[in-house]
Design an enzyme around this catalytic site. Structure first.
Site, PDB file in Angstrom:
ATOM      1  N   LYS A  22     -13.814 -41.874 -21.273  1.00 39.39           N
ATOM      2  CA  LYS A  22     -13.231 -42.938 -20.293  1.00 39.39           C
ATOM      3  C   LYS A  22     -13.025 -42.427 -18.976  1.00 39.39           C
ATOM      4  CE  LYS A  22      -9.116 -44.751 -20.684  1.00 39.39           C
ATOM      5  NZ  LYS A  22      -8.530 -44.929 -19.452  1.00 39.39           N
ATOM      6  N   ASN A  23     -12.188 -41.161 -19.072  1.00 36.94           N
ATOM      7  CA  ASN A  23     -11.557 -41.013 -17.791  1.00 36.94           C
ATOM      8  C   ASN A  23     -12.668 -39.936 -16.966  1.00 36.94           C
ATOM      9  OD1 ASN A  23      -9.519 -42.247 -18.529  1.00 36.94           O
ATOM     10  ND2 ASN A  23      -8.074 -40.447 -19.078  1.00 36.94           N
ATOM     11  N   CYS A 117       2.284 -50.250 -14.053  1.00 37.35           N
ATOM     12  CA  CYS A 117       1.634 -50.740 -15.348  1.00 37.35           C
ATOM     13  C   CYS A 117       2.745 -50.288 -16.376  1.00 37.35           C
ATOM     14  CB  CYS A 117       0.351 -50.070 -15.647  1.00 37.35           C
ATOM     15  SG  CYS A 117       0.386 -48.275 -16.032  1.00 37.35           S
ATOM     16  N   ARG A 122       2.414 -45.863 -10.948  1.00 39.44           N
ATOM     17  CA  ARG A 122       1.056 -45.492 -10.528  1.00 39.44           C
ATOM     18  C   ARG A 122       0.723 -45.430  -8.927  1.00 39.44           C
ATOM     19  NH1 ARG A 122      -1.688 -45.827 -15.592  1.00 39.44           N
ATOM     20  NH2 ARG A 122      -2.874 -44.222 -14.354  1.00 39.44           N
ATOM     21  N   ASP A 307      -1.866 -37.850 -22.146  1.00 39.26           N
ATOM     22  CA  ASP A 307      -2.648 -38.909 -23.061  1.00 39.26           C
ATOM     23  C   ASP A 307      -2.654 -38.508 -24.583  1.00 39.26           C
ATOM     24  OD1 ASP A 307      -5.194 -39.428 -20.356  1.00 39.26           O
ATOM     25  OD2 ASP A 307      -3.071 -39.994 -20.646  1.00 39.26           O
ATOM     26  N   ARG A 399      -9.539 -50.875 -24.423  1.00 40.16           N
ATOM     27  CA  ARG A 399      -9.642 -50.315 -23.013  1.00 40.16           C
ATOM     28  C   ARG A 399     -10.371 -49.001 -23.005  1.00 40.16           C
ATOM     29  NH1 ARG A 399      -4.910 -50.827 -18.854  1.00 40.16           N
ATOM     30  NH2 ARG A 399      -6.872 -49.504 -17.788  1.00 40.16           N
TER      31      ARG A 399
HETATM   32  C1  EPZ Z   1      -5.614 -40.455 -14.877  1.00 42.15           C
HETATM   33  O1  EPZ Z   1      -4.686 -41.195 -14.225  1.00 42.15           O
HETATM   34  C2  EPZ Z   1      -5.896 -40.858 -16.219  1.00 42.15           C
HETATM   35  N1  EPZ Z   1      -6.893 -42.304 -16.101  1.00 42.15           N
HETATM   36  C3  EPZ Z   1      -5.087 -41.100 -17.090  1.00 42.15           C
HETATM   37  O2  EPZ Z   1      -5.241 -41.574 -18.291  1.00 42.15           O
HETATM   38  C4  EPZ Z   1      -4.130 -39.742 -17.148  1.00 42.15           C
HETATM   39  O3  EPZ Z   1      -2.826 -39.944 -17.924  1.00 42.15           O
HETATM   40  C5  EPZ Z   1      -3.501 -39.151 -15.983  1.00 42.15           C
HETATM   41  O4  EPZ Z   1      -4.782 -38.945 -15.195  1.00 42.15           O
HETATM   42  C6  EPZ Z   1      -3.319 -37.802 -15.969  1.00 42.15           C
HETATM   43  O5  EPZ Z   1      -3.928 -36.992 -16.715  1.00 42.15           O
HETATM   44  C7  EPZ Z   1      -8.131 -42.364 -15.719  1.00 42.15           C
HETATM   45  O6  EPZ Z   1      -8.679 -41.207 -15.367  1.00 42.15           O
HETATM   46  C8  EPZ Z   1      -8.710 -43.658 -15.528  1.00 42.15           C
HETATM   47  P1  EPZ Z   1      -2.553 -39.090 -11.652  1.00 42.15           P
HETATM   48  P2  EPZ Z   1      -4.365 -41.065 -12.816  1.00 42.15           P
HETATM   49  O7  EPZ Z   1      -3.140 -39.431 -10.384  1.00 42.15           O
HETATM   50  O8  EPZ Z   1      -5.255 -40.525 -11.943  1.00 42.15           O
HETATM   51  C9  EPZ Z   1       1.599 -40.234  -9.842  1.00 42.15           C
HETATM   52  C10 EPZ Z   1      -5.214 -42.911 -20.434  1.00 42.15           C
HETATM   53  O9  EPZ Z   1      -4.440 -43.160 -21.368  1.00 42.15           O
HETATM   54  N2  EPZ Z   1       1.033 -40.198  -8.717  1.00 42.15           N
HETATM   55  O10 EPZ Z   1      -3.026 -37.671 -12.197  1.00 42.15           O
HETATM   56  O11 EPZ Z   1      -3.609 -42.414 -12.187  1.00 42.15           O
HETATM   57  C11 EPZ Z   1       1.525 -41.104 -11.071  1.00 42.15           C
HETATM   58  O12 EPZ Z   1       2.216 -42.257 -10.835  1.00 42.15           O
HETATM   59  C12 EPZ Z   1      -4.823 -42.771 -18.978  1.00 42.15           C
HETATM   60  O13 EPZ Z   1      -6.380 -42.697 -20.542  1.00 42.15           O
HETATM   61  C13 EPZ Z   1       1.687 -40.580  -7.549  1.00 42.15           C
HETATM   62  O14 EPZ Z   1       3.055 -40.630  -7.493  1.00 42.15           O
HETATM   63  O15 EPZ Z   1      -3.159 -39.902 -12.940  1.00 42.15           O
HETATM   64  C14 EPZ Z   1       1.660 -40.391 -12.227  1.00 42.15           C
HETATM   65  O16 EPZ Z   1       2.999 -40.601 -12.523  1.00 42.15           O
HETATM   66  C15 EPZ Z   1      -3.379 -43.245 -18.820  1.00 42.15           C
HETATM   67  N3  EPZ Z   1       1.131 -40.985  -6.249  1.00 42.15           N
HETATM   68  C16 EPZ Z   1       1.342 -39.009 -11.869  1.00 42.15           C
HETATM   69  O17 EPZ Z   1       1.133 -38.835 -10.489  1.00 42.15           O
HETATM   70  C17 EPZ Z   1      -0.137 -40.949  -6.425  1.00 42.15           C
HETATM   71  O18 EPZ Z   1      -0.809 -40.925  -5.206  1.00 42.15           O
HETATM   72  C18 EPZ Z   1       0.121 -38.395 -12.420  1.00 42.15           C
HETATM   73  O19 EPZ Z   1      -1.028 -39.296 -12.153  1.00 42.15           O
HETATM   74  C19 EPZ Z   1      -1.032 -40.416  -7.622  1.00 42.15           C
HETATM   75  C20 EPZ Z   1      -0.356 -40.320  -8.758  1.00 42.15           C
END
Ligand code: EPZ
Length: 428
Positions: A22-23, A117, A122, A307, A399
């Site tokens: 998915k990711n 969420c 996020r 995850d 999802r």
């Molecule tokens: C991706 O989310 C995945 N989703 C998530 O999977 C996964 O948990 C996550 O990466 C970490 O591996 C998809 O790929 C669709 P991040 P993403 O940017 O890109 C903070 C699942 O269950 N952050 O690495 O949103 C953020 O809030 C889902 O399949 C900022 O603060 O993750 C989080 O706390 C859940 N500012 C942390 O960093 C930003 O600009 C990691 O976020 C970006 C992120």
């Protein structure tokens, strides 16, 4: 609305194949914006998030032709809009992955700010800061991000505060036509990042270093060209089924993914007393002795994946001793624990730490899926709980898991999904 009902205590063992990740699939779909013409994606999971991304692309003027349950043609020749509406971004945060490709191809993008969420705020501040370093200008107005690159995109050095998956992806895609070289330092290293970089290079981009903390993108002139690409296997779906092998002990074999993409997870299963047999695109987990407690710290890849936190906590909930699970990636990803406690688990939350005191049995109960991975993990718990467990809000599970119930039935689980009147269904 649907619920999933499980009768615990029946052997769950056998072999399943996982779908494409998915990711990765969601970002590969967004990346086709960079390549006007018809791209073909195969091994695409048939899940609701993919359907939403299809709607996002159609709203932008692309056409999406489903060729079969796991393949699609995406024609982005006629993409002529740059706005992704709130109702789609609110449904799926990954819609923000169109930001980079739109800015790279058209110099414009209008994307709704993603709300928080269940698992955290996020934010996308790192996306914005990184893109600003490349010369992209931003206005945020009435909940929408207006991005523009009036003077084009210039290659630059960007160092991420945190190895954000989404920020790394948007920066990679935004810089494919930049003037000069873009360096992304402290880049995310997940296998899905490598899959996206492979697609971009197949399209004619010049991306190097994906999978390491330093990614370099050398800007190339003109549009990228459409390709055919197979989505990498879903390591998290695989890890979910392998965690069932760790939980019940009966062997579960999973095919269609790379075991090296679950390196630390499989090592933790071994520390928990499991037997792990790794093969080429296949892996089996079983256990004969008690579950040994272990400590888990979620971190960006190759650290322990957030995850897989809920699924592993479900196994540790029945360990012979105490484990500490520390969630370092999201600020609020323990809601699953409070639902599991209703089934007799003994988990205490202290900030980013969960103290999991193993119990000898769980009891079936009505529970509510708090999010995608928590929902899948509550179903796991139902497999071993005494009596019946009913999981509601299963749309969370849809999802990211294609045919979750069917796959569990094929492993021998006594599980079924049925509809209930809406008023019986708790709302989030
Ligand atoms: C991706 O989310 C995945 N989703 C998530 O999977 C996964 O948990 C996550 O990466 C970490 O591996 C998809 O790929 C669709 P991040 P993403 O940017 O890109 C903070 C699942 O269950 N952050 O690495 O949103 C953020 O809030 C889902 O399949 C900022 O603060 O993750 C989080 O706390 C859940 N500012 C942390 O960093 C930003 O600009 C990691 O976020 C970006 C992120």
């Amino acid at each position: 609305m649907d619920v999933i009902r499980i009768e615990g205590g029946h052997p769950v063992t056998g072999e399943v194949s996982v779908e494409g990740a998915k990711n990765s699939a969601l970002k590969l779909m967004a990346a086709t914006i960079l390549a006007p013409g018809v791209s073909t994606l195969t091994n695409v999971p048939n899940i609701s998030d993919v359907h939403v991304m299809g709607k996002v692309l159609k709203r932008l003027g692309a056409s999406v032709e489903v060729l079969g349950p796991h393949s699609m043609n995406i024609d982005t020749s006629d993409v002529d809009k740059w706005e992704t509406p709130y109702e789609l971004v609110a449904k799926m945060r990954a819609s923000t992955a169109v930001l980079g490709p739109l800015v790279a191809r058209f110099g414009h993008a209008v994307v709704a700010m993603p709300g928080g969420c269940q698992i955290g705020a996020r934010k996308i501040d790192m996306h914005i800061l990184g893109l600003e370093a490349l010369g992209v200008k931003f206005d945020i107005d009435h909940g929408y991000i207006h991005a523009s690159a009036p003077d084009g995109i210039k290659g630059a050095m960007v160092t991420l505060d945190f190895a954000s998956v989404g920020a790394t992806e948007n920066l990679m895609m935004a810089s494919v036509h930049a003037e000069g070289v873009t360096t992304i330092d402290n880049a995310a290293r997940e296998p899905e990042i490598v899959d996206l970089a492979n697609l971009l290079n197949e399209m004619g981009a010049k991306v190097s270093g994906a999978g390491t903390p330093v990614i370099e993108v050398e800007g190339v002139p003109g549009d990228l060209h459409p390709v055919a690409h197979e989505v990498v296997g879903d390591r998290i779906e695989a890890g979910t089924f392998l965690a069932i092998g760790a939980l019940t002990g009966a062997p579960v074999r999973v095919n269609g993914f790379e075991p090296r993409h679950l390196g630390l997870v499989l090592k933790k299963f071994e520390q928990m007393g499991c037997t792990v047999e790794r093969g080429v695109r296949t892996c089996q987990v079983s256990r004969s002795g008690p579950i040994r407690p272990v400590d888990i710290q979620t971190l960006p890849f190759p650290g322990f994946p957030t995850d897989m936190q809920a699924q592993t906590m479900c196994v540790l909930a029945m360990a012979a001793g105490e484990s500490i699970v520390t969630e370092n990636v999201f600020e609020n990803r323990f809601m699953f624990a409070s639902e599991l406690d209703r089934m007799g688990a003994d988990i205490t939350i202290e900030g980013h730490h969960a103290l999991v005191h193993g119990v000898s049995s769980l009891s079936g109960a009505p529970v509510k899926a708090p999010d995608l991975r928590g929902g899948a993990s509550l179903v796991m718990a139902g497999l071993v709980a005494e009596g019946f467990t009913t999981v509601s809000n299963v749309y969370h599970i849809d999802r990211g898991y294609e045919g979750y119930v069917d796959k569990l039935v094929s492993l021998g689980a006594h599980i079924e999904r049925h509809s209930v009147p809406d008023d019986e269904e708790d709302q989030d």
